[in-house]
Structure formats: structure tokens, C-alpha cells
Design a protein around this motif. Structure first.
Motif, mmCIF file in Angstrom:
data_model
loop_
_atom_site.group_PDB
_atom_site.id
_atom_site.type_symbol
_atom_site.label_atom_id
_atom_site.label_comp_id
_atom_site.label_asym_id
_atom_site.label_seq_id
_atom_site.Cartn_x
_atom_site.Cartn_y
_atom_site.Cartn_z
ATOM 1 N N GLU A 1 50.889 64.995 -33.186
ATOM 2 C CA GLU A 1 52.228 64.411 -33.255
ATOM 3 C C GLU A 1 53.115 65.078 -34.302
ATOM 4 O O GLU A 1 54.295 64.723 -34.420
ATOM 5 N N SER A 2 52.582 65.997 -35.073
ATOM 6 C CA SER A 2 53.378 66.654 -36.111
ATOM 7 C C SER A 2 54.284 67.719 -35.504
ATOM 8 O O SER A 2 54.083 68.175 -34.373
ATOM 9 N N GLU A 3 55.265 68.129 -36.290
ATOM 10 C CA GLU A 3 56.297 69.039 -35.792
ATOM 11 C C GLU A 3 55.759 70.456 -35.598
ATOM 12 O O GLU A 3 54.963 70.948 -36.396
ATOM 13 N N ARG A 4 56.239 71.091 -34.541
ATOM 14 C CA ARG A 4 55.968 72.505 -34.275
ATOM 15 C C ARG A 4 57.303 73.245 -34.249
ATOM 16 O O ARG A 4 58.236 72.830 -33.570
ATOM 17 N N ARG A 5 57.398 74.353 -34.978
ATOM 18 C CA ARG A 5 58.641 75.106 -35.058
ATOM 19 C C ARG A 5 58.469 76.461 -34.386
ATOM 20 O O ARG A 5 57.490 77.176 -34.656
ATOM 21 N N ALA A 6 59.390 76.793 -33.524
ATOM 22 C CA ALA A 6 59.320 78.062 -32.799
ATOM 23 C C ALA A 6 59.276 79.225 -33.781
ATOM 24 O O ALA A 6 60.059 79.286 -34.730
ATOM 25 N N GLY B 1 40.147 88.343 -26.097
ATOM 26 C CA GLY B 1 41.533 87.928 -25.931
ATOM 27 C C GLY B 1 41.720 86.676 -25.119
ATOM 28 O O GLY B 1 42.857 86.331 -24.754
ATOM 29 N N LYS B 2 40.644 85.964 -24.811
ATOM 30 C CA LYS B 2 40.731 84.740 -24.020
ATOM 31 C C LYS B 2 40.723 83.513 -24.931
ATOM 32 O O LYS B 2 40.398 83.593 -26.111
ATOM 33 N N ASN B 3 41.085 82.374 -24.370
ATOM 34 C CA ASN B 3 40.990 81.093 -25.054
ATOM 35 C C ASN B 3 39.905 80.263 -24.370
ATOM 36 O O ASN B 3 40.150 79.662 -23.328
ATOM 37 N N PRO B 4 38.702 80.222 -24.915
ATOM 38 C CA PRO B 4 37.617 79.471 -24.276
ATOM 39 C C PRO B 4 37.901 77.971 -24.191
ATOM 40 O O PRO B 4 37.222 77.267 -23.436
ATOM 41 N N PHE B 5 38.872 77.493 -24.971
ATOM 42 C CA PHE B 5 39.217 76.068 -24.955
ATOM 43 C C PHE B 5 40.354 75.758 -23.986
ATOM 44 O O PHE B 5 40.792 74.609 -23.905
ATOM 45 N N ALA B 6 40.860 76.743 -23.272
ATOM 46 C CA ALA B 6 42.009 76.521 -22.389
ATOM 47 C C ALA B 6 41.696 75.450 -21.351
ATOM 48 O O ALA B 6 40.599 75.420 -20.778
ATOM 49 N N VAL B 7 42.664 74.588 -21.114
ATOM 50 C CA VAL B 7 42.527 73.521 -20.106
ATOM 51 C C VAL B 7 43.690 73.633 -19.138
ATOM 52 O O VAL B 7 44.856 73.536 -19.539
ATOM 53 N N ARG C 1 50.990 72.889 -21.184
ATOM 54 C CA ARG C 1 52.221 73.186 -21.925
ATOM 55 C C ARG C 1 51.915 73.875 -23.247
ATOM 56 O O ARG C 1 52.708 74.683 -23.736
ATOM 57 N N ASP C 2 50.764 73.557 -23.839
ATOM 58 C CA ASP C 2 50.397 74.121 -25.138
ATOM 59 C C ASP C 2 49.673 75.459 -25.035
ATOM 60 O O ASP C 2 49.309 76.043 -26.062
ATOM 61 N N ALA C 3 49.457 75.953 -23.835
ATOM 62 C CA ALA C 3 48.613 77.137 -23.651
ATOM 63 C C ALA C 3 49.112 78.339 -24.458
ATOM 64 O O ALA C 3 48.325 79.045 -25.101
ATOM 65 N N GLY C 4 50.407 78.605 -24.412
ATOM 66 C CA GLY C 4 50.936 79.747 -25.134
ATOM 67 C C GLY C 4 50.773 79.600 -26.634
ATOM 68 O O GLY C 4 50.401 80.565 -27.334
ATOM 69 N N PHE C 5 51.044 78.411 -27.145
ATOM 70 C CA PHE C 5 50.866 78.146 -28.580
ATOM 71 C C PHE C 5 49.408 78.317 -28.981
ATOM 72 O O PHE C 5 49.098 78.978 -29.986
ATOM 73 N N GLU C 6 48.502 77.723 -28.218
ATOM 74 C CA GLU C 6 47.080 77.847 -28.524
ATOM 75 C C GLU C 6 46.663 79.316 -28.589
ATOM 76 O O GLU C 6 45.927 79.732 -29.497
ATOM 77 N N LEU D 1 45.095 81.275 -31.773
ATOM 78 C CA LEU D 1 43.747 81.826 -31.660
ATOM 79 C C LEU D 1 43.751 83.330 -31.876
ATOM 80 O O LEU D 1 42.823 83.877 -32.493
ATOM 81 N N ASP D 2 44.772 84.023 -31.384
ATOM 82 C CA ASP D 2 44.860 85.467 -31.618
ATOM 83 C C ASP D 2 44.918 85.768 -33.116
ATOM 84 O O ASP D 2 44.383 86.785 -33.571
#
Length: 296
Positions: free
Chosen positions: A85-90, A164-170, A207-212, A216-217
Motif C-alpha cells: 500500500e506504500s507509494e511507488r514513484r515512477a 533475466g527472468k522473474n521466477p515469481f511472475a504471476v 500490472r506490477d510485472a514491469g516494476f517487479e 529484480l534486474d
């Protein structure tokens, strides 16, 4: 008006928070609005315990442990900036070093006169290590649980991250199940996410995939990936290192790597649990935290 499926998840989180005896609040610190859970039922001179969640995690991961610690310690459990719930800034940096500086500011804002017992899980363990090393005035004691930040023995999770993958991706029901099966080992501890709440979780994670992936990178295969382990050699505070033997994310070989840099640390290796030690074995973790926070 259509029902937001994620509202069901938020309602469950509220139920869990209340069951754990926690209140909710927010604060503006370090350029972000933080949402956090807390409990002040402990005596005024009780240690302040701050709990930092991991990658794709949230403050709610700590509620089983908080329920066991409340009344003995003052508890502060934030959603890290960028998460929950905390803020995310581009465009903001959410790597180990930047988040450690924010955690330092959060501690100074909410416990200005008393250094804290800082606990971190997974990515949060890496952040806690950097915070304890670089901001020692705010951290009296530190606990690293299944912590990222060292070159542990190769496993499937680590190989996917390096590729380069995200093993936690949903992205669908199957990948949600894979995610849960990866982070949990004990079947009895695996959370049930029934329909339609599962729809809300999947939509949010999409929706969070790009941020994750960006985070992770940076922390998993970028220049900061071993900063926590390097900084751990500078940690002088009393410390706790806790892992689960069946951790399929941060292989338990990481415990010895951290211990080599932190010879003062108590070491605890639990059996029959995976990456989510704080959910799968909260009684054992609470006992270890008490030994750290209340030395003889």
C-alpha cells in the motif's frame, strides 16, 4: 458497479491485521508515503522491532510473527516504498542501497530516541544488512531471515534470475500456484487464494510485472546484487541469521556465507519449511527473535 476482486484480498488482510492485534497508520518519509502496521501494547522501555518484507512481499507476511511478539515489543511493520500500500514513484530506485536509506529515515522518524531491532526477510534481509552496516546508530540488533545478497549455491530460482527472468511472475492461475509452491514448502502453511480473490491477485501481479522485473534486474543480477553480503562484514551489532533447510529461493548455503562475514551472529536452521520461514514456522522464529532482542 463491478466488484473489485482485490477488495476481497484487502478485506482478508484487514481481518488478519486485527487478529494479530495491529493498528494501521501512514507517514510521509524519504519522499514517499508509507503505510504500516504497528502495535504499542508493550511497556514504554520495550525494544522497538521493525520488520522489512521481501521481493513481491508486503507487511502482511509478518503478521503471524507479530501476533506472537506483541505485548513484549513495540512493533513497526511497513510496506516498503514501491510495494503493498506504500507509494511507488515512477523512475525511482528501489534497490538495496536506496531502500536502506529510506528504512534509515523511517526508523529515525518513528523511533527517534531509540535504536531498533531490525528484522528483514529475503530482499528485506538484504536491505536490513545494508541498513545495519551503513546506518548503525539506528540499528541496535539485526536479524536476517532467508536473506538475499550473497552468491549462494546454484538452484533453479537463481538460474532463472541470472537469465533475466522473474521466477515469481504471476500471469494466470497456474503461475500463481507455481509462485506459492516455490516460496512455501510446508503444505499446511500454503495460503488458499480462492476465486474470485485469485482474480484480483493475478490482475494486480500482472500490472506490477514491469516494476517487479526492474527491481529484480537491479538486486538479482545487477551491480547491487552482492552489496548486502559485502556490507555484512561491517555489521558489528548483535545479529541473528535464520534459514529454512528447504528454501528453494535463497538456498540455505547463504547462511554460512553471511555467517563468515558476521561471526557474532546466532545461527538458526529450521527444518520442514521453505522460503517463508516467518509464515511457516512463526513459533520458532519468535523464539529466535526473543533471544536476539532480550539477551541474557
Amino acid at each position: 458497479m463491478a466488484l473489485d476482486p482485490y477488495r476481497l484480498v484487502r478485506l482478508e488482510f484487514t481481518r488478519e491485521r486485527l487478529a494479530a492485534g495491529l493498528s494501521s497508520a501512514s507517514i510521509d518519509v524519504a519522499g514517499h508515503r508509507w503505510v504500516y502496521a504497528y502495535n504499542d501494547d508493550a511497556p514504554r522501555d520495550a525494544p522497538v522491532v521493525v520488520m522489512i518484507h521481501g521481493f513481491t512481499g508486503m507487511k502482511e507476511n509478518w503478521y503471524p510473527l507479530a501476533q506472537r511478539l506483541r505485548g513484549r515489543y513495540r512493533l513497526l511493520i511497513p510496506d516498503l516504498p514501491g510495494w503493498g500500500e506504500s507509494e511507488r514513484r515512477a523512475g525511482a530506485d528501489y534497490g538495496f542501497v536506496a531502500q536502506a536509506a529510506r528504512v534509515d529515515a523511517y526508523i529515525r522518524a518513528l523511533s527517534p530516541d531509540r535504536p531498533v531491532v531490525l528484522l528483514g526477510h529475503s530482499m528485506g534481509g538484504g536491505i536490513a544488512a545494508v541498513t545495519a552496516a551503513r546506518h548503525p546508530r539506528e540499528v541496535a540488533r539485526v536479524g536476517l531471515f532467508d536473506a538475499a545478497g550473497v552468491r549462494f549455491r546454484d538452484n533453479a530460482f537463481g538460474r532463472e534470475v541470472l537469465a533475466g527472468k522473474n521466477p515469481f511472475a504471476v500471469t494466470d492461475a497456474a503461475s500463481l500456484r507455481r509462485y506459492i509452491d516455490t516460496v512455501f514448502h510446508d503444505p499446511a502453511a500454503k495460503p488458499a487464494v480462492p476465486w474470485p480473490a485469485s482474480v484480483g491477485v493475478i490482475e494486480r501481479r500482472r500490472r506490477d510485472a514491469g516494476f517487479e522485473q526492474r527491481v529484480l534486474d537491479r538486486i538479482g543480477r545487477g551491480p547491487e546484487r552482492f552489496v548486502p553480503g559485502d556490507d555484512a562484514a561491517r555489521i558489528r551489532q548483535p545479529a541473528l541469521l535464520l534459514w529454512c533447510r528447504q528454501d528453494a529461493v535463497i538456498d540455505p548455503s547463504a547462511l554460512a556465507l553471511y555467517a563468515a562475514r558476521m561471526p557474532q551472529a546466532q545461527q538458526v536452521l529450521l527444518d520442514g519449511c521453505g522460503h517463508m520461514s516467518i509464515v511457516e514456522r512463526p513459533d520458532a522464529v519468535a523464539a529466535a527473535v526473543s533471544r536476539l532482542a532480550d539477551p541474557p
